[in-house]
Enzyme design. Structure first.
Site, PDB file in Angstrom:
ATOM      1  N   LYS A  22       0.830  -1.224   0.000  1.00 10.18           N
ATOM      2  CA  LYS A  22       0.000   0.000   0.000  1.00 10.18           C
ATOM      3  C   LYS A  22       0.854   1.260   0.000  1.00 10.18           C
ATOM      4  O   LYS A  22       0.618   2.172  -0.772  1.00 10.18           O
ATOM      5  CB  LYS A  22      -0.875   0.085   1.267  1.00 10.18           C
ATOM      6  CG  LYS A  22      -1.919  -0.943   1.435  1.00 10.18           C
ATOM      7  CD  LYS A  22      -2.813  -0.618   2.631  1.00 10.18           C
ATOM      8  CE  LYS A  22      -2.109  -0.493   3.963  1.00 10.18           C
ATOM      9  NZ  LYS A  22      -1.517  -1.721   4.488  1.00 10.18           N
ATOM     10  N   ARG A  97      -9.501   2.487   8.701  1.00 11.59           N
ATOM     11  CA  ARG A  97      -9.126   1.149   9.166  1.00 11.59           C
ATOM     12  C   ARG A  97     -10.212   0.514  10.018  1.00 11.59           C
ATOM     13  O   ARG A  97     -10.069  -0.643  10.426  1.00 11.59           O
ATOM     14  CB  ARG A  97      -7.878   1.269  10.025  1.00 11.59           C
ATOM     15  CG  ARG A  97      -6.599   0.813   9.333  1.00 11.59           C
ATOM     16  CD  ARG A  97      -5.471   1.150  10.268  1.00 11.59           C
ATOM     17  NE  ARG A  97      -4.309   0.369  10.119  1.00 11.59           N
ATOM     18  CZ  ARG A  97      -3.176   0.809   9.558  1.00 11.59           C
ATOM     19  NH1 ARG A  97      -3.123   1.981   8.996  1.00 11.59           N
ATOM     20  NH2 ARG A  97      -2.114   0.059   9.551  1.00 11.59           N
ATOM     21  N   ARG A 135      11.535  -5.488   5.522  1.00 10.32           N
ATOM     22  CA  ARG A 135      11.248  -4.091   5.159  1.00 10.32           C
ATOM     23  C   ARG A 135      12.196  -3.112   5.859  1.00 10.32           C
ATOM     24  O   ARG A 135      12.434  -3.210   7.063  1.00 10.32           O
ATOM     25  CB  ARG A 135       9.799  -3.759   5.544  1.00 10.32           C
ATOM     26  CG  ARG A 135       9.435  -2.319   5.273  1.00 10.32           C
ATOM     27  CD  ARG A 135       7.984  -2.120   5.072  1.00 10.32           C
ATOM     28  NE  ARG A 135       7.189  -2.352   6.264  1.00 10.32           N
ATOM     29  CZ  ARG A 135       5.861  -2.280   6.279  1.00 10.32           C
ATOM     30  NH1 ARG A 135       5.198  -1.992   5.169  1.00 10.32           N
ATOM     31  NH2 ARG A 135       5.192  -2.498   7.389  1.00 10.32           N
ATOM     32  N   ARG A 168      11.137  -0.416  11.110  1.00  8.79           N
ATOM     33  CA  ARG A 168      10.092   0.107  11.992  1.00  8.79           C
ATOM     34  C   ARG A 168       9.991  -0.771  13.239  1.00  8.79           C
ATOM     35  O   ARG A 168      10.083  -1.985  13.143  1.00  8.79           O
ATOM     36  CB  ARG A 168       8.747   0.111  11.250  1.00  8.79           C
ATOM     37  CG  ARG A 168       8.649   1.236  10.257  1.00  8.79           C
ATOM     38  CD  ARG A 168       7.455   1.111   9.367  1.00  8.79           C
ATOM     39  NE  ARG A 168       6.244   0.657  10.034  1.00  8.79           N
ATOM     40  CZ  ARG A 168       5.048   0.623   9.452  1.00  8.79           C
ATOM     41  NH1 ARG A 168       4.929   1.029   8.197  1.00  8.79           N
ATOM     42  NH2 ARG A 168       3.999   0.197  10.100  1.00  8.79           N
ATOM     43  N   ARG A 179      -0.670  -7.382  14.275  1.00  4.02           N
ATOM     44  CA  ARG A 179      -1.124  -6.421  13.253  1.00  4.02           C
ATOM     45  C   ARG A 179      -1.970  -7.127  12.197  1.00  4.02           C
ATOM     46  O   ARG A 179      -2.956  -6.568  11.707  1.00  4.02           O
ATOM     47  CB  ARG A 179       0.092  -5.738  12.611  1.00  4.02           C
ATOM     48  CG  ARG A 179       0.743  -4.749  13.566  1.00  4.02           C
ATOM     49  CD  ARG A 179       2.044  -4.212  13.032  1.00  4.02           C
ATOM     50  NE  ARG A 179       1.881  -3.524  11.774  1.00  4.02           N
ATOM     51  CZ  ARG A 179       2.883  -3.329  10.901  1.00  4.02           C
ATOM     52  NH1 ARG A 179       4.084  -3.812  11.170  1.00  4.02           N
ATOM     53  NH2 ARG A 179       2.666  -2.684   9.795  1.00  4.02           N
TER      54      ARG A 179
HETATM   55  P1  AMP Z   1       0.911   1.876   8.989  1.00  7.10           P
HETATM   56  O1  AMP Z   1       2.135   2.682   8.724  1.00  7.10           O
HETATM   57  O2  AMP Z   1      -0.255   2.285   8.155  1.00  7.10           O
HETATM   58  O3  AMP Z   1       1.166   0.376   8.929  1.00  7.10           O
HETATM   59  O4  AMP Z   1       0.471   2.192  10.508  1.00  7.10           O
HETATM   60  C1  AMP Z   1       1.318   1.892  11.587  1.00  7.10           C
HETATM   61  C2  AMP Z   1       0.537   1.914  12.898  1.00  7.10           C
HETATM   62  O5  AMP Z   1      -0.021   3.232  13.105  1.00  7.10           O
HETATM   63  C3  AMP Z   1      -0.668   0.976  12.948  1.00  7.10           C
HETATM   64  O6  AMP Z   1      -0.303  -0.350  13.309  1.00  7.10           O
HETATM   65  C4  AMP Z   1      -1.528   1.672  14.019  1.00  7.10           C
HETATM   66  O7  AMP Z   1      -1.010   1.446  15.322  1.00  7.10           O
HETATM   67  C5  AMP Z   1      -1.315   3.150  13.689  1.00  7.10           C
HETATM   68  N1  AMP Z   1      -2.291   3.616  12.675  1.00  7.10           N
HETATM   69  C6  AMP Z   1      -2.026   4.012  11.401  1.00  7.10           C
HETATM   70  N2  AMP Z   1      -3.148   4.375  10.764  1.00  7.10           N
HETATM   71  C7  AMP Z   1      -4.167   4.184  11.651  1.00  7.10           C
HETATM   72  C8  AMP Z   1      -5.572   4.336  11.571  1.00  7.10           C
HETATM   73  N3  AMP Z   1      -6.188   4.754  10.453  1.00  7.10           N
HETATM   74  N4  AMP Z   1      -6.298   4.050  12.683  1.00  7.10           N
HETATM   75  C9  AMP Z   1      -5.702   3.640  13.828  1.00  7.10           C
HETATM   76  N5  AMP Z   1      -4.382   3.441  13.956  1.00  7.10           N
HETATM   77  C10 AMP Z   1      -3.607   3.713  12.878  1.00  7.10           C
END
Ligand code: AMP
Length: 224
Positions: A22, A97, A135, A168, A179
């Site tokens: 994504k 989400r 990653r 990360r 996750r």
């Molecule tokens: P990502 O970089 O999109 O994988 O997001 C990393 C982490 O940020 C996720 O595992 C959540 O803890 C938090 N996060 C990101 N986007 C959201 C969202 N839309 N709603 C809630 N938590 C989020």
């Protein structure tokens, strides 16, 4: 002089489990279309890096692979979408989400008569785990590499600005399973919710090479 009206792109939304691609696809698409890439994960990581109160609270939640409460994320996105650079459209990466976030987004778009294009990138859980452990991200420009599929030329450094790459903290193996479970429980039903609302969902095979996926996305967004 006749000025051509700017083409309205609207909201482009990416769904997919962690590591489906994504972030890479959303970033490239935003660049190509000249509209902002809005990643809630990046916004939250910026708060963590800046040590804000929100960031301090978010850090513990992120490190467990759980979700930040809807009202916080919805507020961040609502404020971001008010910025003038979002006028023609924007690419959302990692939002919505949950069902609550999906409904909040619908409210934000209501009245603007904005088109919405939804991509769902699919990837089996085992492939996601393998990809996540490889990653690496550039903390300066955000470029994402993968040690197995898309390695940097100089190991450990960004091809574009030579910044040392980082892993990360939520990409550790023990967090990944949580996750993925969170995706299945909270986010996959959002795709079904949009489908029930009559929204077209473009299903994309995330195991294809990144270039093949981006060609496919381009053809869907700008058919010849
Ligand atoms: P990502 O970089 O999109 O994988 O997001 C990393 C982490 O940020 C996720 O595992 C959540 O803890 C938090 N996060 C990101 N986007 C959201 C969202 N839309 N709603 C809630 N938590 C989020």
């Amino acid at each position: 002089m006749v000025v051509a009206a700017e083409k309205q792109i609207g909201a482009v939304v990416f769904f997919g489990p962690p590591a489906a691609g994504k972030g890479t696809q959303a970033r490239q698409m935003a660049k190509r279309l000249g509209i902002p890439h809005i990643s809630t994960g990046d916004m939250i990581r910026a708060e963590v890096a800046a040590g804000t109160t929100l960031g301090q609270e978010a850090r513990a939640i992120m490190e467990k692979g759980e979700l930040i409460p809807d009202e916080i994320v919805n507020r961040m996105v609502r404020e971001r979408l008010k910025q003038p650079d979002c006028r023609r459209g924007f690419v959302l990466d990692g939002y919505p989400r949950t069902r609550g976030q999906a409904q909040a987004l619908e409210n934000m778009l209501q009245g603007n008569d904005e088109p919405m294009t939804v991509f769902n990138i699919q990837l089996p859980a085992e492939d996601a785990v393998r990809r996540i452990t490889g990653r690496r991200t550039c903390p300066k420009c955000g470029t994402i590499y993968n040690l197995y599929g898309h390695p940097p030329r100089d190991p450990g450094r960004c091809d574009l600005d030579q910044t040392p790459l980082v892993m990360r903290t939520d990409d550790r193996e023990e967090v990944i399973r949580g996750r993925l479970e969170c995706y299945e429980r909270d986010t996959r039903p959002v795709v079904d919710y949009f489908r029930q609302q009559g929204q077209a969902i473009h299903e994309i095979d995330g195991s294809l090479p990144a270039e093949a996926i981006s060609d496919r996305l381009c053809r869907i967004l700008s058919p010849a």
